[in-house]
Design a protein around this motif. Structure first.
Motif, mmCIF file in Angstrom:
data_model
loop_
_atom_site.group_PDB
_atom_site.id
_atom_site.type_symbol
_atom_site.label_atom_id
_atom_site.label_comp_id
_atom_site.label_asym_id
_atom_site.label_seq_id
_atom_site.Cartn_x
_atom_site.Cartn_y
_atom_site.Cartn_z
ATOM 1 N N ILE A 87 -13.517 11.051 -7.791
ATOM 2 C CA ILE A 87 -12.992 10.186 -9.120
ATOM 3 C C ILE A 87 -11.401 9.679 -8.584
ATOM 4 C CG2 ILE A 87 -10.959 11.155 -10.916
ATOM 5 C CD1 ILE A 87 -14.153 10.711 -12.113
ATOM 6 N N ASN A 88 -11.220 10.583 -7.332
ATOM 7 C CA ASN A 88 -10.137 10.479 -6.670
ATOM 8 C C ASN A 88 -10.110 8.721 -6.158
ATOM 9 O OD1 ASN A 88 -7.239 11.573 -6.530
ATOM 10 N ND2 ASN A 88 -9.144 13.181 -6.809
ATOM 11 N N LEU A 89 -11.875 8.196 -5.438
ATOM 12 C CA LEU A 89 -12.012 7.428 -5.094
ATOM 13 C C LEU A 89 -12.638 6.101 -5.975
ATOM 14 C CD1 LEU A 89 -14.939 8.142 -2.200
ATOM 15 C CD2 LEU A 89 -12.664 7.490 -1.606
ATOM 16 N N ILE A 90 -12.867 6.769 -6.866
ATOM 17 C CA ILE A 90 -12.900 5.597 -7.934
ATOM 18 C C ILE A 90 -11.646 4.431 -8.428
ATOM 19 C CG2 ILE A 90 -13.443 5.106 -10.424
ATOM 20 C CD1 ILE A 90 -15.698 7.091 -9.977
ATOM 21 N N MET A 91 -10.312 5.581 -8.636
ATOM 22 C CA MET A 91 -8.804 5.549 -9.269
ATOM 23 C C MET A 91 -8.616 4.148 -8.283
ATOM 24 S SD MET A 91 -7.307 8.466 -11.699
ATOM 25 C CE MET A 91 -7.746 9.930 -9.769
ATOM 26 N N ASP A 92 -8.721 5.093 -6.388
ATOM 27 C CA ASP A 92 -8.226 4.019 -5.547
ATOM 28 C C ASP A 92 -8.538 2.638 -5.126
ATOM 29 O OD1 ASP A 92 -6.429 6.128 -4.717
ATOM 30 O OD2 ASP A 92 -7.510 7.074 -3.203
ATOM 31 N N GLU A 93 -9.935 2.622 -5.942
ATOM 32 C CA GLU A 93 -10.670 1.750 -5.555
ATOM 33 C C GLU A 93 -10.249 0.450 -6.592
ATOM 34 O OE1 GLU A 93 -14.831 1.509 -4.841
ATOM 35 O OE2 GLU A 93 -14.334 3.275 -3.320
ATOM 36 N N ALA A 94 -9.878 0.939 -8.024
ATOM 37 C CA ALA A 94 -9.609 -0.085 -8.734
ATOM 38 C C ALA A 94 -8.608 0.274 -8.744
ATOM 39 C CB ALA A 94 -9.746 0.580 -10.292
ATOM 40 N N LEU A 95 -7.127 0.353 -8.645
ATOM 41 C CA LEU A 95 -5.636 0.767 -8.089
ATOM 42 C C LEU A 95 -4.860 0.982 -6.730
ATOM 43 C CD1 LEU A 95 -3.477 -0.229 -9.639
ATOM 44 C CD2 LEU A 95 -2.794 2.218 -10.915
ATOM 45 N N LEU A 96 -4.693 0.238 -6.369
ATOM 46 C CA LEU A 96 -4.126 0.822 -5.069
ATOM 47 C C LEU A 96 -2.574 1.114 -5.174
ATOM 48 C CD1 LEU A 96 -4.487 0.592 -1.986
ATOM 49 C CD2 LEU A 96 -3.285 -1.626 -1.456
ATOM 50 N N GLY A 97 -2.261 2.329 -4.482
ATOM 51 C CA GLY A 97 -1.032 2.648 -4.590
ATOM 52 C C GLY A 97 -0.844 3.442 -6.318
ATOM 53 N N HIS A 98 0.312 4.011 -6.216
ATOM 54 C CA HIS A 98 0.524 4.368 -7.767
ATOM 55 C C HIS A 98 0.108 5.904 -7.828
ATOM 56 C CE1 HIS A 98 1.844 0.676 -9.102
ATOM 57 N NE2 HIS A 98 1.335 -0.161 -8.293
ATOM 58 N N SER A 99 0.305 6.418 -7.237
ATOM 59 C CA SER A 99 -0.349 7.781 -7.387
ATOM 60 C C SER A 99 0.101 8.173 -8.379
ATOM 61 C CB SER A 99 0.194 8.979 -6.067
ATOM 62 O OG SER A 99 1.692 8.768 -5.822
ATOM 63 N N TYR A 100 1.443 8.119 -8.934
ATOM 64 C CA TYR A 100 2.188 8.648 -10.324
ATOM 65 C C TYR A 100 1.106 8.662 -11.238
ATOM 66 C CZ TYR A 100 3.855 3.947 -11.985
ATOM 67 O OH TYR A 100 3.977 3.218 -11.751
ATOM 68 N N VAL A 101 0.868 8.003 -12.157
ATOM 69 C CA VAL A 101 0.083 6.774 -12.568
ATOM 70 C C VAL A 101 -1.647 7.904 -12.708
ATOM 71 C CG1 VAL A 101 -1.512 5.394 -13.578
ATOM 72 C CG2 VAL A 101 0.696 4.570 -12.383
ATOM 73 N N LYS A 102 -1.850 7.964 -11.122
ATOM 74 C CA LYS A 102 -3.486 8.750 -11.320
ATOM 75 C C LYS A 102 -3.073 10.359 -11.184
ATOM 76 C CE LYS A 102 -4.398 5.264 -8.052
ATOM 77 N NZ LYS A 102 -4.552 4.840 -6.269
ATOM 78 N N SER A 103 -1.993 10.210 -11.135
ATOM 79 C CA SER A 103 -1.688 12.515 -10.969
ATOM 80 C C SER A 103 -2.018 12.715 -12.471
ATOM 81 C CB SER A 103 -0.646 13.188 -10.766
ATOM 82 O OG SER A 103 0.690 12.456 -11.688
ATOM 83 N N GLY A 104 -1.386 12.308 -13.798
ATOM 84 C CA GLY A 104 -2.360 12.761 -14.833
ATOM 85 C C GLY A 104 -3.564 12.537 -14.752
ATOM 86 N N ILE A 105 -4.473 11.791 -14.276
ATOM 87 C CA ILE A 105 -6.287 11.470 -14.760
ATOM 88 C C ILE A 105 -6.321 12.770 -13.575
ATOM 89 C CG2 ILE A 105 -7.980 10.450 -13.852
ATOM 90 C CD1 ILE A 105 -6.810 8.128 -14.965
#
Length: 163
Positions: A87-105
């Motif tokens: 899940i984290n790899l998919i998010m990192d490939e789709a959106l560089l950085g923005h860890s705050y966005v990814k944290s809720g997911i």
């Protein structure tokens, strides 16, 4: 357990004391929070939250969270919700950085893993360390005497740490 939908809810959380102020006239009166709900093909739902402290305190912004999740959601549908590394790899490939966005997911996926395994998330993350934590109170910027009065009030309520 595959992700079938990602729902996003915007929730305004008003501050109990009305306003939190800090330097240069900056303040917030409402926390613009985002609640993430991930639905799966097994009927389980997981929840996460992102609640930035306004647009100029940290590099996180409420509407930006929701825009980022909208960008990520299309890449996560059909992914295995409990394969957190993927899940984290998919998010990192789709959106560089923005860890705050990814944290809720990320939180919602951990919630799903806990529900699927019937195991508390704190245990999944390495264990529970203690039965409680000490809270602190943030003191809004005011005159020194007003801030001292607030600290006295909070100390009488049982707080021992202040920011």
């Amino acid at each position: 357990m595959k992700i079938t939908a990602i729902n996003v809810y915007q929730v305004d959380l008003p501050l109990k004391e009305g306003r939190y102020s800090w330097a240069n006239g900056k303040f917030v009166e409402v926390f613009d929070c985002t609640v993430v709900e991930i639905e799966t093909n097994e009927g389980l739902k997981g929840y996460g939250e992102v609640c930035p402290l306004g647009p100029f305190y940290l590099p996180a912004y409420g509407p930006g969270v929701r825009a980022g999740i909208a960008e990520l959601a299309q890449h996560l549908i059909s992914a295995e919700a409990c394969e957190l590394g993927k899940i984290n790899l998919i998010m990192d490939e789709a959106l560089l950085g923005h860890s705050y966005v990814k944290s809720g997911i990320d939180m919602a996926c951990w919630d799903l893993l806990g529900k699927k395994t019937d195991f508390p998330v704190c245990e999944l993350l390495g264990g529970r360390y203690g039965d409680s934590i000490e809270l602190y109170r943030a003191i809004s910027q005011q005159s020194p005497s007003a801030m001292a009065k607030r600290i006295t009030e909070y100390r009488n309520q049982g707080y021992t740490k202040f920011q």
